[in-house]
Design an enzyme around this catalytic site. Structure first.
Site, PDB file in Angstrom:
ATOM      1  CB  ILE A 101      -5.578   2.066  -0.271  1.00 33.79           C
ATOM      2  CG1 ILE A 101      -6.748   1.424   0.463  1.00 33.79           C
ATOM      3  CG2 ILE A 101      -4.320   2.127   0.562  1.00 33.79           C
ATOM      4  CD1 ILE A 101      -6.532  -0.052   0.831  1.00 33.79           C
ATOM      5  CB  CYS A 102      -7.794   4.677   2.959  1.00 33.59           C
ATOM      6  SG  CYS A 102      -8.707   5.285   4.378  1.00 33.59           S
ATOM      7  CG  ASN A 103      -7.958   9.783   4.399  1.00 30.17           C
ATOM      8  OD1 ASN A 103      -8.937  10.104   3.718  1.00 30.17           O
ATOM      9  ND2 ASN A 103      -7.992   9.774   5.717  1.00 30.17           N
ATOM     10  CB  ALA A 154      -8.547   0.300  -2.758  1.00 32.52           C
TER      11      ALA A 154
END
Length: 190
Positions: A101-103, A154
């Site tokens: 998710i994200c980074n 995500a």
């Protein structure tokens, strides 16, 4: 015992795995273990200190990895985390559910893990800007969270969707239970 490994980075986004961990931790046949570069405490973005269970060079060979979680954070650009690539590659190649998710997604993008896998992230422009080695633009899907085979990706605003997708892939609850869980955490008790 099914082991959930969470890869930690300095200043990792503690809330991004916070919805899924209690759901898995309450199951008798699941255990959650954290991995970092060393066994030194890791500070989260929220200021919590986590003492890793394993350092990356000492993950036991006899554990049954069921899920690898890669939360986002502020330090994934640090090349020291390249040491995580072997465990990520192992999980993806051995059909072990891998969720970023994200980074955490940005890290995967920069290391070629998304070049031939459908995925989402913080936006395709963000990935191109923050993952200079990213070549998976044609595989990008505009979605909060996305499941492709044994990979879940995500964007950083989708911690609840990310957790829902993990629950769906692990098949530990009925679809009705997952839908009710999602409604509570996304909408509330309205």
């Amino acid at each position: 015992m099914n082991t959930v490994l969470i890869l930690l980075s300095d200043s990792f986004a503690d809330w991004e795995a916070a919805y899924i961990c209690p759901e898995l931790n309450k199951l008798e046949d699941y255990e959650i273990k954290t991995v970092s570069l060393t066994k030194d405490p890791v500070a989260t973005m929220g200021g919590l200190k986590v003492i890793p269970d394993y350092d990356i060079s000492n993950i036991p060979n006899d554990i049954n990895i069921k899920l690898l979680i890669i939360p986002g954070g502020l330090s994934w650009h640090n090349t020291d985390y390249d040491k995580y690539c072997d465990i990520i590659k192992y999980c993806l190649e051995n059909n072990i559910l891998t969720a970023a998710i994200c980074n955490g997604v940005t890290f995967l993008a920069n290391h070629g893990f998304l070049d031939n896998r459908r995925h989402t992230g913080n936006t395709v422009e963000y990935l191109k800007q923050n993952a200079p080695e990213y070549k998976g633009e044609t595989e990008y899907v505009d979605s909060q969270s996305f499941i492709f085979e044994n990979l879940i990706t995500a964007n950083g605003s989708a911690a609840v969707e990310f957790s829902r997708d993990i629950l769906q892939k692990l098949d530990i609850y009925s679809q009705k239970e997952i839908d009710e869980w999602f409604k509570i955490f996304k909408i509330g008790y309205l």
